[in-house]
Design a protein around this motif. Structure first.
Motif, PDB file in Angstrom:
ATOM      1  N   LEU A  48       0.830  -1.203   0.000  1.00  0.00           N
ATOM      2  CA  LEU A  48       0.000   0.000   0.000  1.00  0.00           C
ATOM      3  C   LEU A  48       0.868   1.257   0.000  1.00  0.00           C
ATOM      4  CD1 LEU A  48      -3.034   0.127  -0.039  1.00  0.00           C
ATOM      5  CD2 LEU A  48      -3.026   0.473   2.434  1.00  0.00           C
ATOM      6  N   PHE A  49       1.872   1.264   0.903  1.00  0.00           N
ATOM      7  CA  PHE A  49       2.668   2.482   1.055  1.00  0.00           C
ATOM      8  C   PHE A  49       3.908   2.465   0.167  1.00  0.00           C
ATOM      9  CE2 PHE A  49       0.476   1.994   5.211  1.00  0.00           C
ATOM     10  CZ  PHE A  49      -0.391   3.065   5.050  1.00  0.00           C
ATOM     11  N   GLY A  50       4.377   1.267  -0.188  1.00  0.00           N
ATOM     12  CA  GLY A  50       5.582   1.173  -1.005  1.00  0.00           C
ATOM     13  C   GLY A  50       5.279   1.251  -2.496  1.00  0.00           C
ATOM     14  N   GLY A  51       4.018   1.160  -2.825  1.00  0.00           N
ATOM     15  CA  GLY A  51       3.636   1.210  -4.231  1.00  0.00           C
ATOM     16  C   GLY A  51       3.775  -0.148  -4.896  1.00  0.00           C
ATOM     17  N   HIS A  52       2.936  -0.416  -5.885  1.00  0.00           N
ATOM     18  CA  HIS A  52       2.989  -1.712  -6.552  1.00  0.00           C
ATOM     19  C   HIS A  52       2.362  -1.581  -7.930  1.00  0.00           C
ATOM     20  CE1 HIS A  52      -0.881  -1.373  -4.491  1.00  0.00           C
ATOM     21  NE2 HIS A  52      -1.377  -2.042  -5.521  1.00  0.00           N
ATOM     22  N   ARG A  53       2.709  -2.517  -8.790  1.00  0.00           N
ATOM     23  CA  ARG A  53       2.098  -2.540 -10.115  1.00  0.00           C
ATOM     24  C   ARG A  53       0.682  -3.088  -9.962  1.00  0.00           C
ATOM     25  NH1 ARG A  53       6.678  -5.244 -10.785  1.00  0.00           N
ATOM     26  NH2 ARG A  53       5.569  -7.184 -11.140  1.00  0.00           N
ATOM     27  N   PRO A  54      -0.230  -2.683 -10.870  1.00  0.00           N
ATOM     28  CA  PRO A  54      -1.587  -3.225 -10.787  1.00  0.00           C
ATOM     29  C   PRO A  54      -1.535  -4.749 -10.960  1.00  0.00           C
ATOM     30  CG  PRO A  54      -1.449  -1.425 -12.400  1.00  0.00           C
ATOM     31  CD  PRO A  54      -0.063  -1.720 -11.963  1.00  0.00           C
ATOM     32  N   GLY A  55      -2.296  -5.438 -10.135  1.00  0.00           N
ATOM     33  CA  GLY A  55      -2.352  -6.900 -10.265  1.00  0.00           C
ATOM     34  C   GLY A  55      -1.226  -7.613  -9.543  1.00  0.00           C
ATOM     35  N   GLU A  56      -0.240  -6.854  -9.075  1.00  0.00           N
ATOM     36  CA  GLU A  56       0.891  -7.503  -8.409  1.00  0.00           C
ATOM     37  C   GLU A  56       0.467  -8.111  -7.070  1.00  0.00           C
ATOM     38  OE1 GLU A  56       5.567  -6.391  -7.521  1.00  0.00           O
ATOM     39  OE2 GLU A  56       4.008  -4.920  -7.162  1.00  0.00           O
ATOM     40  N   VAL A  57      -0.530  -7.452  -6.447  1.00  0.00           N
ATOM     41  CA  VAL A  57      -0.992  -7.929  -5.143  1.00  0.00           C
ATOM     42  C   VAL A  57      -1.459  -9.382  -5.230  1.00  0.00           C
ATOM     43  CG1 VAL A  57      -2.621  -7.536  -3.265  1.00  0.00           C
ATOM     44  CG2 VAL A  57      -1.664  -5.599  -4.492  1.00  0.00           C
ATOM     45  N   LEU A  58      -2.134  -9.704  -6.342  1.00  0.00           N
ATOM     46  CA  LEU A  58      -2.631 -11.074  -6.513  1.00  0.00           C
ATOM     47  C   LEU A  58      -1.485 -12.090  -6.489  1.00  0.00           C
ATOM     48  CD1 LEU A  58      -5.259 -12.681  -7.016  1.00  0.00           C
ATOM     49  CD2 LEU A  58      -4.739 -12.559  -9.455  1.00  0.00           C
ATOM     50  N   ASP A  59      -0.379 -11.728  -7.172  1.00  0.00           N
ATOM     51  CA  ASP A  59       0.771 -12.633  -7.179  1.00  0.00           C
ATOM     52  C   ASP A  59       1.285 -12.866  -5.755  1.00  0.00           C
ATOM     53  OD1 ASP A  59       0.488 -12.523  -9.857  1.00  0.00           O
ATOM     54  OD2 ASP A  59       2.047 -10.992 -10.155  1.00  0.00           O
TER      55      ASP A  59
END
Lengths: 533, 203
Positions: free
Chosen positions: A258-269
């Motif tokens: 959330l705070f470090g930033g991520h690519r869309p869809g990366e959370v699922l991985d």
């Protein structure tokens, strides 16, 4: 079994209005905080803890909770998500969620015989399998419902199902076991070690730091590092530890993304890896718990065995004594009868004086046997140590508990508060108390009412503590009371009549006394022991 | 008062043995003390006269059960009364199974002891009488010729003179002669006496 990292939660037996309101509020709040990386107009997130809370509620309080699940889900749709769909579809979707989880809970509690305590590997296996299948089914139905309503496009259908499924599944796998374990009905054996728990928490945070801060762009590859603190925690704290650690990792993971930033869809991985971590924690934790339970059972068995061995040793001693006393007693009887015959016949050959001398010699020999016993007890390595009277009472009573329960006898132990420690050798004293308690139990088993045996410890005087064993049996007959502490005096069919003489010898070897206290009813045996300096 | 029958008192405890011997002597028995099972077995000669054995079950060396077995092996058929400790019912049962005639618990009750001894004495006497009859019968049978013994065996088996004659290939008249001669030698007058005598000779 293992101490919990979180303070143990105590729940009401029956959920009241405030409790249910709290659940709904928590459900909505959880949904709001976990609203990360939502997919499409439905706002499907790859981390969805509210179903975990719902399933816990159903497993703990039963299917009567189902309507509240519906209410909570409906509020979320309205307050948090704002799904652009007609009302009937939203109502149907909420009913699907509530009904779906109610069905899983019903299956788990019924057919699958899930105990809800996560004490066996079977519990974990059944729970995991049921949740994996159920969440997939609910995901398919939920997405199909909105697809039919035209809310989501056909090309995002598969991805929506996957995201919904993993979100709910991981929400349940992380939250439900944690809550079930934290509110386990059975007490835990081991204490909570705050120092070690803190260290373990730090290790989890350090691993998260390593993965997300130092390994920029390498996060997915470095994820395995998180398994190390989890394994350590499992080995030390079992399931209670791993469920708490898993939640910590999950929160850290979400916060980092959330705070470090991520690519869309990366959370699922990440959530797929997280699922592997959570499942590893569950299975590892319960395996450790099972092993520890088995070890504890073995230890209990061993203690039991030690007790019965001690009892056997005492009975062996009594049997040898009986044999040794039997010989002189037998000879005394035969000599005396012979002397009687000689006397009747006028002792023609002058054999009477010699015969009488032999009788006296045999009586002395019997006395020697008793003296030897006394010496045996005295020199039998009496190791004096300070003993807590309460512990002494409890241990002796524990050994007799099975016998008391078998005969429906109420056995109570009361030690006065602030009693000082006494000086004694634990094993012989336990044997004495056990013997007195066993006698008391035997005394009351024959009667319909008053099957009560009380063991108590009080301050006797400045230098001694008095322990009493009282029963509400028929009491000791006056003619019996006079010879009670003499060898071979017994009113039992199978007794040797050596228990009380040996007990008195042991107590006197400690510098104490053992006597029968006159009472209005029943019998009361008292013994004193010196207070430890 | 019973006949002056020998009673072997086998007990390792001096006082128990000594007191039992005194009481038995006062009751008209002839006590023979033995301090161990082995000493007792060693003292028995080749041709023992009849006796009763008071045997302690628990002894160092050969115990009561061992002595009992040794007696049976030597074909000594004395009645054995086992002395057991209080409550040792299992051992007592085993003793009875291996042929002891009775068992008595210590401390010994005089009445029980005397009753057991009387019973044992009667058994010993009966055994004595049977042994005496057997010896006597065997002595008489030794006088018969082989042919006479053949005729004797057939007659006591219940065969008629004619059958005996046919089996041995002689005339019924000759059988009559053999029969008269062997009855004369065996000192019996009637056929039933002859049959009883044959029963006594059976081992």
């Amino acid at each position: 079994m293992t101490a919990l990292q979180l303070p143990s939660l105590s729940l009401p037996r029956r959920p009241g209005a405030a409790f249910i309101a709290g659940y709904i509020a928590l459900y909505v709040a959880l949904d709001w905080v976990s609203f990360i990386d939502p997919l499409g107009p439905l706002g499907i997130t790859p981390w969805n803890p509210p179903p975990g809370l719902s399933l816990f509620l159903l497993l703990r309080y039963g299917l009567a909770m189902t309507p509240w699940l519906f209410v909570a889900a409906f509020l979320v749709e309205v307050l948090v998500r704002g799904v652009p769909a007609p009302w009937p579809v939203i109502v149907a979707a909420c009913a699907l969620l509530a009904g779906g989880y109610a069905l899983v809970a019903a299956l788990l509690r019924g057919r699958l015989r899930f105990h809800g305590e996560f004490t066996t590997l079977r519990d974990v296996t059944v729970f995991t399998a049921a949740v994996v299948i159920a969440t997939l089914g609910i995901a398919l139905a939920y997405i199909a419902l909105f697809a039919a309503a035209g809310v989501i496009a056909a090309e995002t259908y598969v991805r929506s199902v996957a995201q919904f499924w993993i979100g709910d599944l991981i929400g349940i796998i992380v939250v439900t076991p944690l809550l079930l374990v934290a509110t386990r009905m059975r007490g835990r054996v081991h204490g909570f070690a705050p120092g070690e728990a803190l260290l373990q928490g730090i290790s989890v945070v350090a691993a998260l730091f390593l993965v997300f801060v130092s390994g920029v762009g390498q996060q997915l590859k470095l994820f395995y590092v998180l398994f190390l603190p989890l394994t350590w925690i499992a080995m030390r704290r079992g399931l209670a530890g791993t469920t708490a650690a898993t939640l910590l990792v999950q929160i850290g993971l979400i916060a980092a993304l959330l705070f470090g930033g991520h690519r869309p869809g990366e959370v699922l991985d990440f959530q797929f890896l997280m699922l592997a971590l959570a499942l590893t924690g569950l299975f590892l934790g319960v395996s450790v718990d099972e092993r520890r339970t088995a070890e504890a059972k073995l230890r209990d068995k061993q203690t039991e065995l030690d007790r019965s061995l001690r009892a056997a040793a005492a009975s062996e001693l009594a049997s040898t004594l009986a044999h040794e006393l039997n010989q002189p007693l037998s000879a005394i009887g035969t000599y005396t009868r012979s002397a009687q015959i000689l006397l009747e016949r006028g002792d023609p050959d002058g054999e009477l004086p010699a015969t009488m001398r032999k009788v006296v010699a045999e009586a002395n020999r019997a006395g020697m046997v008793m003296r030897r016993l006394r010496e045996f007890v005295l020199t039998g390595a009496v190791r004096l140590e300070p003993l807590r009277p309460a512990t002494l009472l409890e241990d002796a009573a524990a050994a007799a508990l099975a016998r008391a329960q078998q005969h429906h006898v109420l056995l109570t132990t009361v030690a006065a508060p602030d009693l000082p420690a006494v000086l004694g050798d634990r094993i012989p004293l336990e044997t004495v108390l056990h013997n007195l308690i066993a006698n008391a139990i035997d005394a009351v088993t024959g009667q319909e009412r008053g099957r009560v045996v009380r063991v108590s410890a009080v301050r006797h005087d400045a230098n001694t503590v008095r322990i009493s064993v009282e029963d509400e049996g028929p009491g000791i007959a006056p003619e019996m009371a006079a010879t009670l502490f003499e060898p071979l005096a017994t009113n039992k069919a199978h007794g040797l009549g050596l228990g009380l003489p040996i007990s008195r010898t042991i107590v006197e070897a400690h510098g104490g006394r053992l006597w029968l206290e006159p009472t209005a009813r029943g019998a009361c045996f008292c013994l004193t022991l010196p207070v430890a300096p | 008062m019973p006949s002056r029958i020998n009673v072997h008192v086998v007990d390792d405890d001096d006082a128990v043995r000594d007191s039992l011997c005194l009481l038995l002597r006062l009751h008209g028995y002839v006590p023979r003390p033995h301090a161990s099972g082995d000493a007792f077995l060693a003292s028995i000669g080749d041709a023992p006269s009849s006796a009763i054995v008071l045997l302690d079950l628990r002894m160092p060396g050969t115990g009561g059960a061992g002595v009992q077995a040794a007696l049976a092996e030597r074909n000594v058929r004395w009645p054995v009364i086992m002395l057991t400790a209080h409550g040792d019912a299992a051992s007592a049962r085993n003793a009875l199974k291996s042929g002891a005639c009775d068992f008595i618990e210590k401390p010994v009750d005089e009445t029980v002891l005397l009753a057991a001894l009387e019973h044992a004495a009667a058994e010993a006497e009966a055994a004595d009488a049977a042994a005496a009859r057997r010896t006597e019968t065997e002595r008489r049978l030794a006088r018969l010729t082989p042919r006479e013994r053949e005729v004797f065996a057939m007659v006591v088996a219940g065969r008629h003179n004619r059958e005996v004659a046919a089996a041995l290939g002689i005339s019924p008249r000759t059988v009559e002669v053999y029969k008269a001669r062997l009855m004369d030698k065996l000192d019996v007058e009637r056929l039933p006496d002859l049959i009883r005598l044959s029963l006594d000779s059976a081992p």
